[in-house]
Motif scaffolding. Structure first.
Motif, mmCIF file in Angstrom:
data_model
loop_
_atom_site.group_PDB
_atom_site.id
_atom_site.type_symbol
_atom_site.label_atom_id
_atom_site.label_comp_id
_atom_site.label_asym_id
_atom_site.label_seq_id
_atom_site.Cartn_x
_atom_site.Cartn_y
_atom_site.Cartn_z
ATOM 1 N N LYS A 95 52.140 -6.824 -51.166
ATOM 2 C CA LYS A 95 52.588 -6.165 -52.401
ATOM 3 C C LYS A 95 51.648 -5.009 -52.679
ATOM 4 N N VAL A 96 52.224 -3.864 -53.008
ATOM 5 C CA VAL A 96 51.417 -2.669 -53.257
ATOM 6 C C VAL A 96 51.543 -2.309 -54.740
ATOM 7 N N PRO A 97 50.405 -2.292 -55.465
ATOM 8 C CA PRO A 97 50.482 -1.986 -56.898
ATOM 9 C C PRO A 97 51.203 -0.662 -57.147
ATOM 10 N N GLY A 98 52.146 -0.680 -58.050
ATOM 11 C CA GLY A 98 52.849 0.549 -58.417
ATOM 12 C C GLY A 98 54.025 0.902 -57.512
ATOM 13 N N ALA A 99 54.165 0.205 -56.409
ATOM 14 C CA ALA A 99 55.255 0.552 -55.492
ATOM 15 C C ALA A 99 56.596 0.164 -56.099
ATOM 16 N N THR A 100 57.597 1.005 -55.900
ATOM 17 C CA THR A 100 58.901 0.739 -56.494
ATOM 18 C C THR A 100 59.963 0.392 -55.454
ATOM 19 N N ARG A 101 59.586 0.435 -54.191
ATOM 20 C CA ARG A 101 60.564 0.051 -53.174
ATOM 21 C C ARG A 101 59.910 -0.903 -52.179
ATOM 22 N N THR A 102 60.753 -1.603 -51.431
ATOM 23 C CA THR A 102 60.259 -2.567 -50.452
ATOM 24 C C THR A 102 60.889 -2.266 -49.103
ATOM 25 N N LEU A 103 60.042 -2.206 -48.075
ATOM 26 C CA LEU A 103 60.526 -2.007 -46.714
ATOM 27 C C LEU A 103 60.414 -3.321 -45.951
ATOM 28 N N LEU A 104 61.457 -3.647 -45.197
ATOM 29 C CA LEU A 104 61.412 -4.795 -44.286
ATOM 30 C C LEU A 104 61.222 -4.227 -42.878
ATOM 31 N N LEU A 105 60.048 -4.462 -42.299
ATOM 32 C CA LEU A 105 59.742 -3.923 -40.970
ATOM 33 C C LEU A 105 60.052 -4.993 -39.930
ATOM 34 N N TYR A 106 60.881 -4.636 -38.966
ATOM 35 C CA TYR A 106 61.287 -5.603 -37.934
ATOM 36 C C TYR A 106 60.739 -5.193 -36.573
ATOM 37 N N ALA A 107 60.217 -6.164 -35.850
ATOM 38 C CA ALA A 107 59.923 -5.982 -34.417
ATOM 39 C C ALA A 107 60.080 -7.361 -33.777
ATOM 40 N N PRO A 172 54.716 -1.742 -30.761
ATOM 41 C CA PRO A 172 55.037 -1.440 -32.163
ATOM 42 C C PRO A 172 54.418 -2.425 -33.151
ATOM 43 N N ILE A 173 54.238 -3.685 -32.747
ATOM 44 C CA ILE A 173 53.632 -4.659 -33.669
ATOM 45 C C ILE A 173 52.172 -4.282 -33.935
ATOM 46 N N VAL A 174 51.456 -3.949 -32.860
ATOM 47 C CA VAL A 174 50.062 -3.533 -33.036
ATOM 48 C C VAL A 174 50.021 -2.242 -33.859
ATOM 49 N N PRO A 190 49.869 1.829 -48.333
ATOM 50 C CA PRO A 190 51.318 1.992 -48.166
ATOM 51 C C PRO A 190 51.951 2.413 -49.491
ATOM 52 N N SER A 191 53.018 3.198 -49.422
ATOM 53 C CA SER A 191 53.677 3.655 -50.647
ATOM 54 C C SER A 191 54.790 2.701 -51.058
ATOM 55 N N ALA A 192 55.055 1.702 -50.222
ATOM 56 C CA ALA A 192 56.097 0.719 -50.518
ATOM 57 C C ALA A 192 55.519 -0.678 -50.329
ATOM 58 N N ASN A 193 56.111 -1.650 -51.009
ATOM 59 C CA ASN A 193 55.804 -3.040 -50.672
ATOM 60 C C ASN A 193 56.290 -3.288 -49.251
ATOM 61 N N LEU A 194 55.507 -4.054 -48.504
ATOM 62 C CA LEU A 194 55.879 -4.276 -47.108
ATOM 63 C C LEU A 194 56.229 -5.735 -46.858
ATOM 64 N N ARG A 195 57.322 -5.913 -46.132
ATOM 65 C CA ARG A 195 57.645 -7.226 -45.588
ATOM 66 C C ARG A 195 57.812 -7.030 -44.095
ATOM 67 N N ASP A 223 64.722 -2.832 -49.732
ATOM 68 C CA ASP A 223 65.587 -1.668 -49.960
ATOM 69 C C ASP A 223 66.045 -1.052 -48.656
ATOM 70 N N LEU A 224 65.244 -1.242 -47.604
ATOM 71 C CA LEU A 224 65.575 -0.654 -46.296
ATOM 72 C C LEU A 224 64.901 -1.485 -45.225
ATOM 73 N N MET A 225 65.643 -1.707 -44.130
ATOM 74 C CA MET A 225 65.047 -2.351 -42.965
ATOM 75 C C MET A 225 64.718 -1.255 -41.953
ATOM 76 N N VAL A 226 63.513 -1.312 -41.428
ATOM 77 C CA VAL A 226 63.107 -0.342 -40.399
ATOM 78 C C VAL A 226 62.817 -1.123 -39.125
ATOM 79 N N ILE A 227 63.581 -0.827 -38.077
ATOM 80 C CA ILE A 227 63.452 -1.553 -36.811
ATOM 81 C C ILE A 227 62.575 -0.735 -35.873
ATOM 82 N N PHE A 228 61.433 -1.284 -35.515
ATOM 83 C CA PHE A 228 60.555 -0.600 -34.565
ATOM 84 C C PHE A 228 60.798 -1.192 -33.181
#
Ligand SMILES: [Zn+2]
Length: 513
Positions: A95-107, A172-174, A190-195, A223-228
């Motif tokens: 969780k990032v203080p002040g962040a208003t969006r959440t990214l789901l990072l997939y690898a 990509p995981i590293v 990070p500017s977004a909360n990360l999952r 809010d968005l899934m990013v696939i690495f």
């Protein structure tokens, strides 16, 4: 001794390489951090690659998962293993203080099975570092490299690390972990909360991923899934991909006599199923390559506006591709590859009837089979296209049977065929480039690299996690980071180190932008 030789050679090459990956722009803080931390990055990747990761190898898969949980925890993620019916998912949340969006990072942390004998190194899970040119260039660099060797001050970007999953998909995981480090070390966050979700069955088609959604939906929300995953454009420029095609496959069998019959005694009289299958296939596609099945392209609007401009801006490497494949000219239905991949395909991937070569006999065969794959786009669902193909076959005078025809069917219908459709189609997914979340990613990459990324409207191929994306209900994009010539899924899989280091900058741009 050999390791020392490698180290000395690498150091000797240092001077030559200094300019090659740097360009004109002033060095960004993240780029400088990456340059200063190359040994630690390489060491962490080597340690991860040393844990075998074939999906069926349950005990080593769990070692990978535990190791990855540790890697995420060290960065301040709340990390845990999410159990599924199969291999565990590794999950991390920040969780990032002040962040208003959440990214789901997939690898994914699993890799394709290996045939160790085919590799030009003793063990695909003992990484080897080699200079450009790859295996077969004498002994230099063929010495297995262990974690202790991540002790060079820096590495030539053109050297490659050879190991299973070096490119697909452990680098990509590293890079995700290192990007968090890099942001923190340069006074940012990070500017977004990360999952983060790390899949342990991607190369086995992720069978446990979709069923796990019900259990873990709250943890996966974003809010968005990013696939690495996957190779970046051959130009090496940062690449943003908005979707992937789907796939459905089937066998098409045309039946002849109950068993092969003598071609002299019965030729000109008993119908030949191989000939009929050829005619049937020819009716499905014209000579330019345009599918003739009624309604096959229905519902696909013309590509216009921003999407048209995006396709036109993709660097055209068709001449090189044609030359590499030994093809003089492409089909004419879609002149350019980038246009061709925006539409569904009907592709004969194999043909069998009786025997050829030394085994050929003078018979009229009993059957002929074509194996066919149909690539799908977002507007064309698998069930619809299969229904249209069935209708086309019936319109050519065929009775479609569900199993090998019985006596009654054989007596009643002069033309008999069967479609054996695979039960596990994968539908396509595609996010609009105008999607606000996708726009943020494109803008972040442009800011970080001083030029827009290569933007691909869709991958031609299929990703098995498309059903997962569809079930989550929020948009997804792919950000591939590894070299296109990485030999993924094959022996001698490799990662160009320059791509690996750039991957950290790319991930930092995506999560920090
Ligand atoms: Zn992959």
């Amino acid at each position: 001794m050999m390791r020392l030789a490698i180290a000395m050679l690498a150091v000797a090459l240092l001077g030559v390489r200094a300019e090659s990956d740097q360009g004109q722009a002033p060095v960004s803080p993240v780029k400088a951090w990456v340059a200063a931390n190359q040994p630690a990055l390489v060491r962490e990747l080597i340690e991860l690659l040393q844990i075998p990761n074939v999906a069926a190898d349950r005990s080593n898969i769990r070692r990978n998962a535990e190791h990855l949980r540790g890697m995420l925890s060290r960065r301040g993620f709340t990390a845990e293993l999410l159990e599924t019916a199969g291999n565990p998912l590794v999950y991390g949340e920040m969780k990032v203080p002040g962040a208003t969006r959440t990214l789901l990072l997939y690898a994914h942390y699993d890799g394709q099975p290996v045939d160790a004998k085919a590799w030009q190194q003793p063990d695909p899970f003992t990484p080897v570092l080699r200079p450009p040119g790859g295996p077969g260039r004498g002994q230099t660099g063929a010495e297995p490299l262990t974690a202790a060797d991540g002790s060079l001050e820096s590495y030539d970007p053109d050297w490659r690390l050879y190991a299973r999953s070096a490119a697909d998909d452990k680098a990509p995981i590293v890079a995700i972990c290192a990007a968090v480090d890099a942001l923190r070390a340069t006074g940012r966050s990070p500017s977004a909360n990360l999952r983060v979700i790390l899949d342990g069955e991607e190369e086995a088609s992720s069978p446990s991923l979709v069923p796990a959604i019900g259990r873990y939906r709250d943890k996966l929300a974003a809010d968005l899934m990013v696939i690495f995953d996957g190779p970046m454009h051959s130009s090496g420029r940062p690449t943003l991909v908005y979707g992937a095609r789907g796939i459905v496959t089937f066998n098409l069998i045309v039946y002849g006599p109950r068993a092969g019959v003598h071609s002299g005694n019965y030729g000109n009289w008993v119908p030949n199923p191989a000939q009929r299958l050829a005619t049937l296939l020819a009716s499905m596609k014209d000579d330019d390559g345009r599918v003739q099945v009624r309604g096959f392209y229905d519902g696909i609007p013309p590509i216009a506006g921003e999407e048209r401009a995006m396709l036109d801006a993709v660097p055209d490497d068709s001449a090189t591709v044609l030359k590499t494949f030994g093809i003089a000219a492409p089909e004419r239905a879609f002149e350019r590859l980038q246009d061709a991949v925006q539409y569904p395909t009907l592709n004969v991937r194999g043909l069998v009837s009786a025997h050829v070569g030394a085994g050929a006999r003078t018979i009229i065969p009993d059957r002929a089979t074509a194996a066919i794959d149909v690539r799908l786009v977002k507007e064309t669902r698998s069930a619809d296209l299969i229904a249209r193909i069935r209708a086309h076959i019936r319109a050519q005078g065929y009775e479609l049977v569900d199993s090998d025809p019985d006596d009654e069917a054989r007596q009643r219908h002069p033309r008999l065929a069967r479609m054996q459709v695979s039960e596990t189609p994968t539908e396509a997914f595609r996010t609009a480039p105008s999607d606000p979340q996708a726009r943020l990613v494109a803008a972040a990459l442009e800011r970080a690299f001083g030029a827009p990324p290569v933007r691909l409207r869709t991958l031609g191929g299929t990703v098995p996690i498309a059903p997962f994306i569809a079930a989550l209900g929020f948009p997804a994009v792919l950000v591939p980071t590894v070299n296109f010539d990485n030999n993924q899924h094959e022996e001698n899989e490799n990662l160009r180190l320059g791509h690996f280091f750039q991957a950290v900058e790319i991930v930092a741009a995506v999560i920090g932008g």
